[in-house]
Design an enzyme around this catalytic site. Structure first.
Site, short mmCIF file in Angstrom:
data_model
loop_
_atom_site.label_atom_id
_atom_site.label_comp_id
_atom_site.label_asym_id
_atom_site.label_seq_id
_atom_site.Cartn_x
_atom_site.Cartn_y
_atom_site.Cartn_z
N GLU A 131 5.20 2.59 8.58
CA GLU A 131 5.11 1.50 9.25
C GLU A 131 6.29 1.02 9.96
O GLU A 131 6.41 0.62 11.02
CB GLU A 131 4.68 0.44 8.16
CG GLU A 131 3.14 0.69 7.68
CD GLU A 131 2.85 -0.23 6.48
OE1 GLU A 131 3.81 -0.92 5.96
OE2 GLU A 131 1.74 -0.49 6.12
N GLY A 145 0.91 -1.19 -0.07
CA GLY A 145 0.03 0.03 -0.03
C GLY A 145 0.89 1.18 0.03
O GLY A 145 0.29 2.30 0.04
C1 5RP Z 1 0.66 -1.17 3.64
C2 5RP Z 1 1.15 -2.61 4.01
C3 5RP Z 1 0.11 -3.69 4.23
O1 5RP Z 1 0.44 -4.06 5.57
C4 5RP Z 1 0.25 -4.64 3.19
O2 5RP Z 1 0.34 -4.33 1.83
C5 5RP Z 1 -0.82 -5.63 3.28
O3 5RP Z 1 -1.98 -5.25 2.86
P1 5RP Z 1 -3.46 -5.79 3.02
O4 5RP Z 1 -3.91 -6.16 4.38
O5 5RP Z 1 -4.24 -4.94 2.11
O6 5RP Z 1 -3.46 -7.19 2.18
O7 5RP Z 1 2.46 -3.02 4.19
O8 5RP Z 1 2.06 -0.55 3.12
#
Ligand code: 5RP
Length: 224
Positions: free
Chosen positions: A107, A101
């Site tokens: 994060e 994302g």
């Molecule tokens: C966003 C992230 C999310 O934790 C990762 O992409 C998982 O996403 P989802 O829960 O929609 O599968 O790292 O930067």
């Protein structure tokens, strides 16, 4: 069972797991993505007993506000007992690829502050070897081409995430075709390239606990 049902189940399991922190003062770190969205939804009924939350993206911050959950900046927080977030891939050592994302930098910062990282994921995210999911790397815009050359020299096929700017005003390069047998080593190597802000490998600070949603129920794995 639909993938969203598995995500909803692990989100609720995480809320149950951290309910000891619902004492009116503890601050909860909240991740980004669709699984984290379910976590925010599941946190919502407990808003009166949550001290505050810290968000790892503007998108999660907006959702926390919509739910009336108290939100503070990370800089206002001394301690963060727990951080709950999803992953794009997670291996047996609880190292992860994150950043699908694009929120990887915030994060990683929130994860660094947290005492405990709980990863919530549906069963499709569990892998033997990291790398099938393209590895995101956040870069300073002026370093894009240089960093892309350096990453290509490490064996990856590098693609700019078109039309995407991170919450920090930077770009994302997605590295395809890696087989990551040494996540800690690769994380360190990529972090040392000038112009890299963050690599979406979370290995030096991986998860402490994985709550994995499977059709048979939520299974937990503690970091060894
Ligand atoms: C966003 C992230 C999310 O934790 C990762 O992409 C998982 O996403 P989802 O829960 O929609 O599968 O790292 O930067």
């Amino acid at each position: 069972m639909a993938q969203d049902d598995l995500k909803r189940a692990v989100a609720q399991a995480a809320v149950d797991r951290i309910s000891g922190h619902f004492d009116g003062s503890a601050v909860i770190g909240v991740g980004s993505g669709s699984t984290a969205d379910f976590f925010i939804d599941a946190l919502s009924p407990h808003r009166a007993s949550i001290g505050a939350t810290v968000a790892s993206s503007e998108r999660s911050a907006a959702r926390l506000r919509e739910h009336g959950l108290p939100l503070v900046e990370l800089n206002e927080v001394q301690t963060l007992p727990v951080y709950v977030d999803g992953a794009d891939e997670i291996d047996a050592g609880l190292s992860m690829i994150k950043g699908g994302g694009g929120a990887l930098t915030r994060e990683k910062i929130v994860a660094a502050v947290a005492d405990r990282f709980i990863c919530i994921a549906d069963a499709s995210k569990r892998v033997e070897v990291l790398g099938r999911f393209p590895l995101p790397v956040e870069v300073i815009p002026m370093a894009r081409a240089y960093v892309a050359r350096q990453l290509a020299a490490m064996g990856g096929a590098v693609r700019l995430r078109e039309g995407f700017v991170t919450d920090n005003g930077n770009l994302i390069l997605d590295v395809h075709g890696l087989t990551i047998r040494d996540p800690v080593g690769l994380e360190q190597s990529i972090n040392q390239i000038a112009g890299v802000v963050t690599v979406g490998l979370f290995a030096r600070r991986g998860a402490d606990l994985l709550l994995l949603g499977t059709p048979q129920g939520v299974v937990q794995f503690e970091r060894r």
